[in-house]
Design a protein around this motif. Structure first.
Motif, PDB file in Angstrom:
ATOM      1  N   SER A   1       0.689  -1.103  -0.105  1.00 23.74           N
ATOM      2  CA  SER A   1       0.050   0.074   0.006  1.00 23.74           C
ATOM      3  C   SER A   1       1.041   1.119   0.176  1.00 23.74           C
ATOM      4  CB  SER A   1      -1.027  -0.049   1.189  1.00 23.74           C
ATOM      5  OG  SER A   1      -0.335   0.582   2.169  1.00 23.74           O
TER       6      SER A   1
ATOM      7  N   GLU B   1      -4.233   0.686  -2.370  1.00 28.77           N
ATOM      8  CA  GLU B   1      -3.791  -0.632  -2.165  1.00 28.77           C
ATOM      9  C   GLU B   1      -3.649  -1.550  -3.402  1.00 28.77           C
ATOM     10  OE1 GLU B   1      -5.214  -2.087   2.335  1.00 28.77           O
ATOM     11  OE2 GLU B   1      -6.592  -2.091   0.618  1.00 28.77           O
TER      12      GLU B   1
ATOM     13  N   LYS C   1      -4.502   7.182  -1.874  1.00 32.17           N
ATOM     14  CA  LYS C   1      -4.074   6.340  -1.072  1.00 32.17           C
ATOM     15  C   LYS C   1      -4.307   5.026  -1.761  1.00 32.17           C
ATOM     16  CE  LYS C   1      -4.691   4.092   3.340  1.00 32.17           C
ATOM     17  NZ  LYS C   1      -3.562   3.180   2.944  1.00 32.17           N
TER      18      LYS C   1
ATOM     19  N   GLU D   1      -9.571   1.607  -9.558  1.00 30.92           N
ATOM     20  CA  GLU D   1      -9.415   0.131  -8.840  1.00 30.92           C
ATOM     21  C   GLU D   1      -9.991  -0.845  -9.744  1.00 30.92           C
ATOM     22  OE1 GLU D   1     -11.214   1.946  -5.430  1.00 30.92           O
ATOM     23  OE2 GLU D   1     -13.155   0.738  -5.651  1.00 30.92           O
TER      24      GLU D   1
END
Lengths: 191, 191
Positions: free
Chosen positions: B31, B102, B100, B75
């Motif tokens: 991450s 992941e 941010k 995503e």
DNA sequence: CCTTTTCATTAACAAATGATAAAACAATCA
DNA sequence: TGATTGTTTTATCATTTGTTAATGAAAAGG
């Protein structure tokens, strides 16, 4: 049958003579005169092409009815519409000969069968796909500049032979400008 | 280990549970915080990425020292730098987290080994490559218009969620205009 | 809470580009 | 050759876009 195709393939992937013989059976020669459209909507899922001589473009028709040049294909290159075959969204992309063109075509489904049987031929097929992708990334990097002048300079580096061989209208369209603007830039850069 | 990755893979290719278990062994979670660059030059040949949450971009540095946005990755997408690994010319392309992020990463060489052993995984790998190529072709078609306004309208069709999630500077760069010009177009289109 | 930084918008002006029309040039063909 | 067609260049003007600077808003960090 065709040593030129063998050379084109070898530049991409060092295939064995035996594998090439399998491919060779699928090859056929086609030739088109300047201005001719040679992949129509219903045919495009059938063949891969090797450009033996001449220059082609892929293009689409914008809402105004004008042809917008997407890619240019010089001789000794593979014109592989794999991405078009597999995409539902890319429906109206067509191909046209910008000069007299000699192509060697290969039935796509038969080639896929070869890829299933032979690991080497599959590797060749994958490498073609990778090269197509690399060409796209290099293109988008080359066109990433904000100014048309820089894009033209970049185009000349990668396609230095093409500028005198095909209509400037297609180059301008490829660069995202009008042919009139291209003419201005040519004059400016020649000084 | 990771059902989200399984879903992403299944959207691309209906892989068997057994094949996924093989892939699963290679997966690791990473991450990054907003603004972080996560593929540097020396690392880029090592991994494939699945974007679990957040948004990333690929970019390069132009002669003025500015970042030029090449691609955007939302995503549930695969960030597969296959083309970069195999190209010598694309040397300075980097990746950055715009929010941010992941990621689930997968060692590329180990995945290649899996592809040698398994036909199904090989097909999955080929399909990823094809999808990358399709995305590039769709992008170049979307950006083929001469006017920035039309390109923005096209961008909104394909990336409608992104406009409010990432800096407009990156969208403008992606569209080949300045952020100021983008602001003007936004205002004009909102009227 | 305040400060700092980053981002988005706006304005004014300069520069680049598109649109239109006309002219020069080249290529093709009867 | 002459006519025709298509391509490239040039000129003029309108539009778009970039540059610079200022402002405000939002986010980040202390």
């Amino acid at each position: 049958m065709n040593n030129i195709v063998k050379n084109i393939i070898h530049q991409i992937f060092p295939i064995s003579d035996q594998s090439f013989l399998e491919i060779d059976k699928l090859l056929e020669i086609e030739s088109y005169s300047k201005g001719e459209t040679f992949i129509s909507k219903n045919k495009r899922d059938e063949k891969e092409y090797f450009v033996i001589s001449g220059i082609c473009k892929s293009y689409l028709i914008n809402p105004d009815g004008d042809e917008v040049t997407i890619s240019l294909f010089a001789e000794n290159s593979i014109l592989s519409p794999q991405s078009i075959r597999t995409s539902n969204n890319i429906s109206n992309l067509n191909f046209k000969a910008l000069t007299k063109v000699e192509l060697v075509s290969m039935n796509a489904k038969e080639f896929e069968n070869l890829m299933i049987e032979s690991i080497e031929i599959r590797q060749f097929g994958s490498t073609v796909l990778q090269n197509e992708l690399i060409a796209k990334v290099e293109k988008e990097i080359g066109l990433a500049s904000l100014t048309a002048k820089e894009r033209l300079i970049e185009f000349r580096k990668t396609h230095h032979l093409l500028e005198n061989l095909i209509p400037h209208t297609d180059i301008a369209s490829y660069l995202g400008i009008t042919n009139i603007s291209l003419s201005r830039l040519r004059k400016e850069l020649s000084r």
